[in-house]
Design a protein around this motif. Structure first.
Motif, short mmCIF file in Angstrom:
data_model
loop_
_atom_site.label_atom_id
_atom_site.label_comp_id
_atom_site.label_asym_id
_atom_site.label_seq_id
_atom_site.Cartn_x
_atom_site.Cartn_y
_atom_site.Cartn_z
N UNK A 27 0.82 -1.22 0.00
CA UNK A 27 0.00 0.00 0.00
C UNK A 27 0.86 1.27 0.00
N UNK A 28 1.97 1.23 -0.73
CA UNK A 28 2.84 2.39 -0.88
C UNK A 28 2.54 3.05 -2.22
N UNK A 29 2.60 4.36 -2.26
CA UNK A 29 2.33 5.07 -3.51
C UNK A 29 3.53 5.07 -4.44
N UNK A 30 4.72 5.06 -3.87
CA UNK A 30 5.95 5.13 -4.65
C UNK A 30 7.09 4.54 -3.85
N UNK A 31 8.16 4.17 -4.52
CA UNK A 31 9.38 3.76 -3.86
C UNK A 31 10.46 4.83 -3.95
N UNK A 32 10.08 5.99 -4.46
CA UNK A 32 11.01 7.12 -4.57
C UNK A 32 11.16 7.80 -3.21
N UNK A 33 12.37 8.23 -2.89
CA UNK A 33 12.62 8.99 -1.67
C UNK A 33 11.99 10.38 -1.82
N UNK A 34 11.25 10.78 -0.79
CA UNK A 34 10.59 12.08 -0.84
C UNK A 34 11.09 13.02 0.24
N UNK A 35 12.10 12.58 0.98
CA UNK A 35 12.75 13.40 2.01
C UNK A 35 11.77 13.92 3.05
N UNK A 36 10.86 13.06 3.46
CA UNK A 36 9.90 13.40 4.50
C UNK A 36 9.63 12.13 5.30
N UNK A 37 9.86 12.20 6.62
CA UNK A 37 9.64 11.01 7.44
C UNK A 37 8.23 10.44 7.27
N UNK A 38 7.24 11.31 7.21
CA UNK A 38 5.87 10.83 7.12
C UNK A 38 5.58 10.15 5.78
#
Length: 72
Positions: A27-38
């Motif tokens: 249930x993840x939207x992406x596997x890209x790092x978004x630099x946000x803990x949340x």
């Protein structure tokens, strides 16, 4: 000298498959790092992780069989 970070077609297909599995089983939207803990950290149930790992293993096994059949 600058290096390029281009992916081979097989690496691109692998990353697409991993993203599909992450969306479907974790249930993840992406596997890209978004630099946000949340956004970059997620609690997961062990059965979801197991399902994702089983699906990844099966995809690898199928790819190996297809590759072996292509070499015959």
């Amino acid at each position: 000298m600058a290096t390029t970070n281009r992916k081979s077609p097989s690496e691109h297909r692998r990353d697409e498959m991993l993203t599909v599995l992450a969306i479907k089983h974790l249930n993840l939207q992406t596997l890209e790092t978004r630099n946000s803990d949340s956004l970059d950290f997620s609690d997961q149930a062990v059965w979801s992780i197991k399902a994702a790992l089983e699906a990844a293993y099966e995809a690898g096994a199928q790819a190996a069989l297809a590759a072996a059949a292509g070499r015959r």
